[in-house]
Design an enzyme around this catalytic site. Sequence first.
Site, PDB file in Angstrom:
ATOM      1  N   LEU A  53       0.814  -1.229   0.000  1.00 40.11           N
ATOM      2  CA  LEU A  53       0.000   0.000   0.000  1.00 40.11           C
ATOM      3  C   LEU A  53       0.844   1.274   0.000  1.00 40.11           C
ATOM      4  O   LEU A  53       0.349   2.345   0.329  1.00 40.11           O
ATOM      5  CB  LEU A  53      -0.995   0.021   1.180  1.00 40.11           C
ATOM      6  CG  LEU A  53      -1.984  -1.135   1.267  1.00 40.11           C
ATOM      7  CD1 LEU A  53      -2.940  -0.944   2.453  1.00 40.11           C
ATOM      8  CD2 LEU A  53      -2.813  -1.252  -0.015  1.00 40.11           C
TER       9      LEU A  53
ATOM     10  N   SER B 117      10.928  -1.405 -18.296  1.00 43.81           N
ATOM     11  CA  SER B 117      10.572  -0.102 -18.852  1.00 43.81           C
ATOM     12  C   SER B 117      11.449   0.228 -20.054  1.00 43.81           C
ATOM     13  O   SER B 117      12.618  -0.182 -20.111  1.00 43.81           O
ATOM     14  CB  SER B 117      10.783   0.951 -17.765  1.00 43.81           C
ATOM     15  OG  SER B 117      10.828   2.242 -18.314  1.00 43.81           O
TER      16      SER B 117
ATOM     17  N   TYR C  55      15.999   5.238 -10.766  1.00 45.94           N
ATOM     18  CA  TYR C  55      14.826   4.389 -11.012  1.00 45.94           C
ATOM     19  C   TYR C  55      15.071   3.505 -12.240  1.00 45.94           C
ATOM     20  O   TYR C  55      14.901   2.282 -12.204  1.00 45.94           O
ATOM     21  CB  TYR C  55      13.567   5.257 -11.221  1.00 45.94           C
ATOM     22  CG  TYR C  55      12.518   4.585 -12.054  1.00 45.94           C
ATOM     23  CD1 TYR C  55      11.705   3.594 -11.510  1.00 45.94           C
ATOM     24  CD2 TYR C  55      12.360   4.892 -13.414  1.00 45.94           C
ATOM     25  CE1 TYR C  55      10.768   2.943 -12.299  1.00 45.94           C
ATOM     26  CE2 TYR C  55      11.428   4.249 -14.204  1.00 45.94           C
ATOM     27  CZ  TYR C  55      10.633   3.276 -13.639  1.00 45.94           C
ATOM     28  OH  TYR C  55       9.721   2.621 -14.416  1.00 45.94           O
TER      29      TYR C  55
ATOM     30  N   LYS D 220      15.647  -0.787 -12.891  1.00 48.01           N
ATOM     31  CA  LYS D 220      14.981  -1.659 -13.883  1.00 48.01           C
ATOM     32  C   LYS D 220      16.039  -2.414 -14.695  1.00 48.01           C
ATOM     33  O   LYS D 220      15.913  -3.609 -14.946  1.00 48.01           O
ATOM     34  CB  LYS D 220      14.100  -0.826 -14.817  1.00 48.01           C
ATOM     35  CG  LYS D 220      12.881  -0.215 -14.159  1.00 48.01           C
ATOM     36  CD  LYS D 220      11.855  -1.266 -13.807  1.00 48.01           C
ATOM     37  CE  LYS D 220      10.657  -0.708 -13.083  1.00 48.01           C
ATOM     38  NZ  LYS D 220       9.817  -1.727 -12.444  1.00 48.01           N
TER      39      LYS D 220
ATOM     40  N   ASN E 102       4.382  13.678 -11.619  1.00 51.32           N
ATOM     41  CA  ASN E 102       5.546  13.892 -12.479  1.00 51.32           C
ATOM     42  C   ASN E 102       5.183  13.665 -13.933  1.00 51.32           C
ATOM     43  O   ASN E 102       5.748  14.260 -14.822  1.00 51.32           O
ATOM     44  CB  ASN E 102       6.650  12.865 -12.159  1.00 51.32           C
ATOM     45  CG  ASN E 102       7.091  12.940 -10.731  1.00 51.32           C
ATOM     46  OD1 ASN E 102       7.643  13.944 -10.324  1.00 51.32           O
ATOM     47  ND2 ASN E 102       6.839  11.883  -9.961  1.00 51.32           N
TER      48      ASN E 102
ATOM     49  N   ARG F  44      12.807  19.758 -19.724  1.00 56.76           N
ATOM     50  CA  ARG F  44      13.105  19.072 -18.453  1.00 56.76           C
ATOM     51  C   ARG F  44      14.414  18.298 -18.638  1.00 56.76           C
ATOM     52  O   ARG F  44      14.528  17.510 -19.598  1.00 56.76           O
ATOM     53  CB  ARG F  44      11.951  18.118 -18.125  1.00 56.76           C
ATOM     54  CG  ARG F  44      12.083  17.395 -16.807  1.00 56.76           C
ATOM     55  CD  ARG F  44      10.808  16.662 -16.435  1.00 56.76           C
ATOM     56  NE  ARG F  44      10.482  15.567 -17.347  1.00 56.76           N
ATOM     57  CZ  ARG F  44       9.436  14.757 -17.215  1.00 56.76           C
ATOM     58  NH1 ARG F  44       8.601  14.925 -16.185  1.00 56.76           N
ATOM     59  NH2 ARG F  44       9.197  13.799 -18.069  1.00 56.76           N
TER      60      ARG F  44
HETATM   61  N1  UFG Z   1       5.798  16.443 -19.952  1.00 53.85           N
HETATM   62  C1  UFG Z   1       5.445  17.786 -19.957  1.00 53.85           C
HETATM   63  N2  UFG Z   1       4.936  18.286 -18.794  1.00 53.85           N
HETATM   64  C2  UFG Z   1       4.746  17.561 -17.674  1.00 53.85           C
HETATM   65  C3  UFG Z   1       5.117  16.182 -17.691  1.00 53.85           C
HETATM   66  C4  UFG Z   1       5.652  15.674 -18.865  1.00 53.85           C
HETATM   67  O1  UFG Z   1       5.600  18.495 -20.946  1.00 53.85           O
HETATM   68  O2  UFG Z   1       4.279  18.086 -16.655  1.00 53.85           O
HETATM   69  C5  UFG Z   1       6.327  15.863 -21.210  1.00 53.85           C
HETATM   70  C6  UFG Z   1       7.725  15.297 -21.090  1.00 53.85           C
HETATM   71  O3  UFG Z   1       8.679  16.302 -21.348  1.00 53.85           O
HETATM   72  C7  UFG Z   1       7.701  14.172 -22.131  1.00 53.85           C
HETATM   73  C8  UFG Z   1       6.243  13.694 -22.105  1.00 53.85           C
HETATM   74  O4  UFG Z   1       5.518  14.758 -21.529  1.00 53.85           O
HETATM   75  O5  UFG Z   1       7.973  14.698 -23.421  1.00 53.85           O
HETATM   76  C9  UFG Z   1       6.034  12.443 -21.275  1.00 53.85           C
HETATM   77  O6  UFG Z   1       6.569  12.656 -19.982  1.00 53.85           O
HETATM   78  P1  UFG Z   1       6.249  11.667 -18.745  1.00 53.85           P
HETATM   79  O7  UFG Z   1       6.896  12.257 -17.540  1.00 53.85           O
HETATM   80  O8  UFG Z   1       4.774  11.413 -18.675  1.00 53.85           O
HETATM   81  O9  UFG Z   1       6.917  10.317 -19.191  1.00 53.85           O
HETATM   82  P2  UFG Z   1       8.445  10.017 -19.566  1.00 53.85           P
HETATM   83  O10 UFG Z   1       8.431   9.626 -21.004  1.00 53.85           O
HETATM   84  O11 UFG Z   1       9.377  11.066 -19.151  1.00 53.85           O
HETATM   85  O12 UFG Z   1       8.696   8.819 -18.566  1.00 53.85           O
HETATM   86  C10 UFG Z   1       8.120   7.597 -18.807  1.00 53.85           C
HETATM   87  C11 UFG Z   1       7.800   6.860 -17.507  1.00 53.85           C
HETATM   88  C12 UFG Z   1       9.042   6.488 -16.755  1.00 53.85           C
HETATM   89  C13 UFG Z   1      10.018   5.814 -17.650  1.00 53.85           C
HETATM   90  C14 UFG Z   1      10.260   6.688 -18.869  1.00 53.85           C
HETATM   91  C15 UFG Z   1      11.230   6.096 -19.832  1.00 53.85           C
HETATM   92  O13 UFG Z   1       6.997   7.648 -16.685  1.00 53.85           O
HETATM   93  O14 UFG Z   1       8.674   5.576 -15.746  1.00 53.85           O
HETATM   94  O15 UFG Z   1       9.038   6.890 -19.535  1.00 53.85           O
HETATM   95  O16 UFG Z   1      10.696   4.998 -20.455  1.00 53.85           O
HETATM   96  F1  UFG Z   1      11.184   5.627 -17.013  1.00 53.85           F
END
Ligand code: UFG
Length: 337
Positions: A33, A124, A149, A153, A198, A293
Amino acid sequence: MNVLVTGGLGFIGSHTVVELLEKGYDVIIVDNLYNSDIKVKDKITEITKKTPKVYIEDLLNKEAINKIFNENNIDEVIHFAGYKAVGESCKKPLMYYYNNLMSTINLLEVMKEHNVKKFIFSSSATIYGNPGIPKYVEDLGRGITTNPYGTTKSMIEQILEDLYKSDNEWSISLLRYFNPIGAHKSGLIGEKPNGIPNNLMPYILKVASGELEVLNVFGNDYDTPDGTGVRDYIHVVDLAKGHVSSLNKIEKSGSGLYIYNLGSGKGYSVLELVNTFERVNNIKVNYKIVERRPGDLAEYYADASKALNELGWKTEKTLEDMCRDSWNFMKKEIQSI
Ligand code: UFG
């Protein structure tokens, strides 16, 4: 067949439990949980009219895992449990390495002691690192990961490969997920991150619901069609079905080390996702363009052909479905408060 699902009350775990129960598997869940809610158990029952057995235990407690194996005739294990926040992992690397590695090793040791050797691991696309091309095929192998993280993996994949080499009675499947979003069509289960999200979709949901003011779009100067980052979004129900297909493969083909990308094979930009969300749900999402980012790549998506050829699995749901189902879940959550 009795399947032990670790992290079975979490986002991907709960959707996989639903698919397993609907396919006639008996499911035993172990979850601590940490990032999930016990209420999900009742939601699973409401959807499937079946009740999984649930243990609230931590995989770091080896005795507790042993007890679960003593009390149940477990045939196979799907392992989702683990810490998963990229940003937090950079601040608390020891916590991430300790938890994700030790819990997995404990679980594998107990499995070995009980001669249970069928294992599916929640990996992942992050393990590819930055291969320099956007289309990720399994053969690229593990690259240099960019956060603890992701490194957990990658390390667990390595541990599992070594385990298979040492004893090829094991059947091990490494499933490399791309970007899971969406929710069950009932709206009863979905993703509920703690605190400020995030990831993109959970953030969009909080902006659409008015809980957060504006979505920060991280950069619009990437070398992509509209300048924003491109990812391969996959509906969580498609992803869950990928686990059932992978389990079938292990059951049919027997021992082996199987590695599959689970993605749609298609990339969408941040703005395409935002625009689709607004259109299908008829709701505004305020956003502003901010700096890139750190650590983000411009574009990547899955080569999903291996899963299609060997598992007969492919994604079925569209970006529209993902946006509609995510918002449907969020609306139900708001109503229930
Ligand atoms: N993004 C934004 N604003 C936000 C959040 C994200 O513009 O507030 C953009 C990011 O820059 C990216 C896209 O949205 O271009 C996706 O971002 P996420 O954070 O949703 O996902 P990521 O691709 O960064 O991360 C995902 C998974 C992780 C994994 C990673 C790599 O969440 O667990 O893919 O495979 F590690």
